[in-house]
Design a protein around this motif. Structure first.
Motif, PDB file in Angstrom:
ATOM      1  N   CYS A 172       0.846  -1.198   0.000  1.00  0.00           N
ATOM      2  CA  CYS A 172       0.000   0.000   0.000  1.00  0.00           C
ATOM      3  C   CYS A 172       0.882   1.249   0.000  1.00  0.00           C
ATOM      4  O   CYS A 172       0.963   1.967   1.005  1.00  0.00           O
ATOM      5  N   PRO A 173       1.545   1.539  -1.113  1.00  0.00           N
ATOM      6  CA  PRO A 173       2.470   2.673  -1.163  1.00  0.00           C
ATOM      7  C   PRO A 173       1.803   4.032  -1.006  1.00  0.00           C
ATOM      8  O   PRO A 173       2.451   5.008  -0.647  1.00  0.00           O
ATOM      9  N   THR A 174       0.486   4.097  -1.280  1.00  0.00           N
ATOM     10  CA  THR A 174      -0.205   5.384  -1.167  1.00  0.00           C
ATOM     11  C   THR A 174      -0.800   5.613   0.221  1.00  0.00           C
ATOM     12  O   THR A 174      -1.312   6.697   0.497  1.00  0.00           O
ATOM     13  N   SER A 195      -1.529   5.632   8.776  1.00  0.00           N
ATOM     14  CA  SER A 195      -2.394   4.488   8.457  1.00  0.00           C
ATOM     15  C   SER A 195      -1.603   3.196   8.494  1.00  0.00           C
ATOM     16  O   SER A 195      -2.076   2.178   9.025  1.00  0.00           O
ATOM     17  N   GLN A 196      -0.389   3.212   7.946  1.00  0.00           N
ATOM     18  CA  GLN A 196       0.447   2.018   7.958  1.00  0.00           C
ATOM     19  C   GLN A 196       0.799   1.606   9.383  1.00  0.00           C
ATOM     20  O   GLN A 196       0.837   0.415   9.706  1.00  0.00           O
ATOM     21  N   LYS A 197       1.048   2.585  10.253  1.00  0.00           N
ATOM     22  CA  LYS A 197       1.329   2.275  11.656  1.00  0.00           C
ATOM     23  C   LYS A 197       0.110   1.660  12.324  1.00  0.00           C
ATOM     24  O   LYS A 197       0.229   0.710  13.101  1.00  0.00           O
ATOM     25  N   THR A 240      -7.667  10.415   3.957  1.00  0.00           N
ATOM     26  CA  THR A 240      -8.607  10.366   2.826  1.00  0.00           C
ATOM     27  C   THR A 240      -8.169  11.288   1.682  1.00  0.00           C
ATOM     28  O   THR A 240      -9.007  11.793   0.939  1.00  0.00           O
ATOM     29  N   ILE A 241      -6.875  11.484   1.541  1.00  0.00           N
ATOM     30  CA  ILE A 241      -6.350  12.402   0.526  1.00  0.00           C
ATOM     31  C   ILE A 241      -6.772  11.987  -0.882  1.00  0.00           C
ATOM     32  O   ILE A 241      -7.078  12.831  -1.726  1.00  0.00           O
ATOM     33  N   ARG A 242      -6.833  10.692  -1.153  1.00  0.00           N
ATOM     34  CA  ARG A 242      -7.153  10.226  -2.509  1.00  0.00           C
ATOM     35  C   ARG A 242      -8.602  10.524  -2.892  1.00  0.00           C
ATOM     36  O   ARG A 242      -8.905  10.806  -4.058  1.00  0.00           O
ATOM     37  N   SER A 243      -9.503  10.482  -1.939  1.00  0.00           N
ATOM     38  CA  SER A 243     -10.922  10.709  -2.245  1.00  0.00           C
ATOM     39  C   SER A 243     -11.368  12.143  -1.981  1.00  0.00           C
ATOM     40  O   SER A 243     -12.275  12.647  -2.643  1.00  0.00           O
ATOM     41  N   ARG A 244     -10.714  12.813  -1.033  1.00  0.00           N
ATOM     42  CA  ARG A 244     -11.165  14.149  -0.643  1.00  0.00           C
ATOM     43  C   ARG A 244     -10.220  15.269  -1.057  1.00  0.00           C
ATOM     44  O   ARG A 244     -10.603  16.432  -1.058  1.00  0.00           O
ATOM     45  N   GLY A 245      -8.972  14.908  -1.403  1.00  0.00           N
ATOM     46  CA  GLY A 245      -8.010  15.945  -1.741  1.00  0.00           C
ATOM     47  C   GLY A 245      -7.436  16.590  -0.485  1.00  0.00           C
ATOM     48  O   GLY A 245      -7.762  16.197   0.644  1.00  0.00           O
ATOM     49  N   PRO A 246      -6.584  17.601  -0.641  1.00  0.00           N
ATOM     50  CA  PRO A 246      -5.983  18.276   0.518  1.00  0.00           C
ATOM     51  C   PRO A 246      -7.046  18.961   1.380  1.00  0.00           C
ATOM     52  O   PRO A 246      -8.102  19.361   0.887  1.00  0.00           O
ATOM     53  N   ILE A 247      -6.763  19.076   2.650  1.00  0.00           N
ATOM     54  CA  ILE A 247      -7.623  19.818   3.565  1.00  0.00           C
ATOM     55  C   ILE A 247      -7.056  21.224   3.702  1.00  0.00           C
ATOM     56  O   ILE A 247      -5.885  21.390   4.038  1.00  0.00           O
TER      57      ILE A 247
END
Length: 306
Positions: free
Chosen positions: A9-11, A16-18, A194-201
């Motif tokens: 899961c490189p992205t 999340s990985q932790k 959720t950067i992939r679905s929501r973009g930057p905050i």
């Protein structure tokens, strides 16, 4: 396992990985293993049967851990764990949509709800307000750390991000940054769950929080630390996300008698904004999720669930 997770899961964000790693580690202990095995054989039907019998939250956590571990091992054809994960997630979503508080939420729900965090920030400010009259260069690392604790509680009493505040830097070109634009402070979170679905905050901080940044940022710059992150430990090193979250929960436990984590905080804020959920685009952007997910975050009093 950490290397396998990163490869599979490189992205995924580091946090999340932790989280996945610690969940897999907990699952392996539940399976009677001292360490995470190097192969997938331990993720068998007998273990899954035991996992299915667990309370819902742990059932959900362990099935996700099982799927993530299988992915890391390169085994994606094990349908039983995938089906169990979907079953656990569906059941959890159904319960969240009911709006009733979980047992954990009921135990950690402060009197006054989200406003209790705002009240706490005012109490902490009264303890460190005298530091605002001092020259930033005259403050010790401990004094700066105490003011920072107030700032963190104040920030989360207005903005319910995840642990992303710990990733914010003062330098230009950083993935996540804070800077003053005109009279307001802007925060950009360029990498989150959720950067992939929501973009930057991106958000303009509340004026009260901005006033605290007006005092705190000069303190940080005057310290001339070796790193460029906004937050630091009492020794002046970068404050890791996990340590910031511990600081938050320990502070609420000390002052409110409730050990409140960021997940509970986000439920507190969403519940507080209940009337505006379907139209509050600003809140959706801040939390990094959809209106439907916001409704799942609502928590109402009632008989607590397991």
């Amino acid at each position: 396992m950490k290397a396998l997770l990163k490869k599979s899961c490189p992205t995924c964000t580091d946090s999340s990985q932790k989280t996945y790693y610690h969940s897999i580690q907990a699952l392996s202990i539940f399976a009677g293993r001292q360490t995470i095995p190097s192969g997938p054989a331990w993720l068998n039907s007998a273990l899954l049967k035991k996992v299915r019998a667990l309370p819902l939250q742990k059932y959900k956590r362990f099935t996700i851990a099982g799927v993530k571990a299988l992915n890391a091992y390169g085994k994606t054809e094990n349908k039983a764990w995938w089906e169990a994960m979907r079953d656990a997630t569906d059941k959890y979503t159904k319960l969240r949509m009911s709006g009733k508080r979980t047992k954990r939420e009921a135990e950690r729900w402060p009197k006054g709800g989200y406003s209790a965090i705002r009240k706490l920030s005012k109490q902490l400010h009264s303890e460190v307000q005298h530091l605002e009259e001092r020259k930033p260069t005259s403050l010790s690392s401990w004094e700066r750390y105490q003011y920072q604790k107030y700032l963190i509680i104040l920030f989360y009493s207005h903005h319910a991000l995840r642990g992303d505040l710990a990733d914010v830097q003062l330098r230009k070109g950083a993935r996540s940054w804070i800077r003053k634009q005109g009279k307001s402070w802007k925060i950009h979170i360029g990498h989150h769950k959720t950067i992939r679905s929501r973009g930057p905050i991106e958000l303009t901080v509340d004026p009260e929080v901005g006033a605290a940044f007006d005092k705190f940022v000069p303190m940080v710059k005057a310290a001339k630390l070796k790193h460029k992150y906004l937050l630091s430990t009492s020794q002046g090193n970068q404050l890791q996300r996990s340590d910031m979250l511990k600081l938050f929960s320990k502070t609420t436990e000390k002052y409110l008698g409730k050990k409140i984590g960021i997940q509970i905080l986000r439920v507190l804020k969403t519940t507080d904004k209940l009337k505006d959920l379907d139209t509050a685009h600003e809140l959706q952007q801040e939390l990094g999720h959809s209106a439907e997910m916001q409704r799942q975050y609502i928590s109402r009093p009632g008989k607590a669930r397991r």
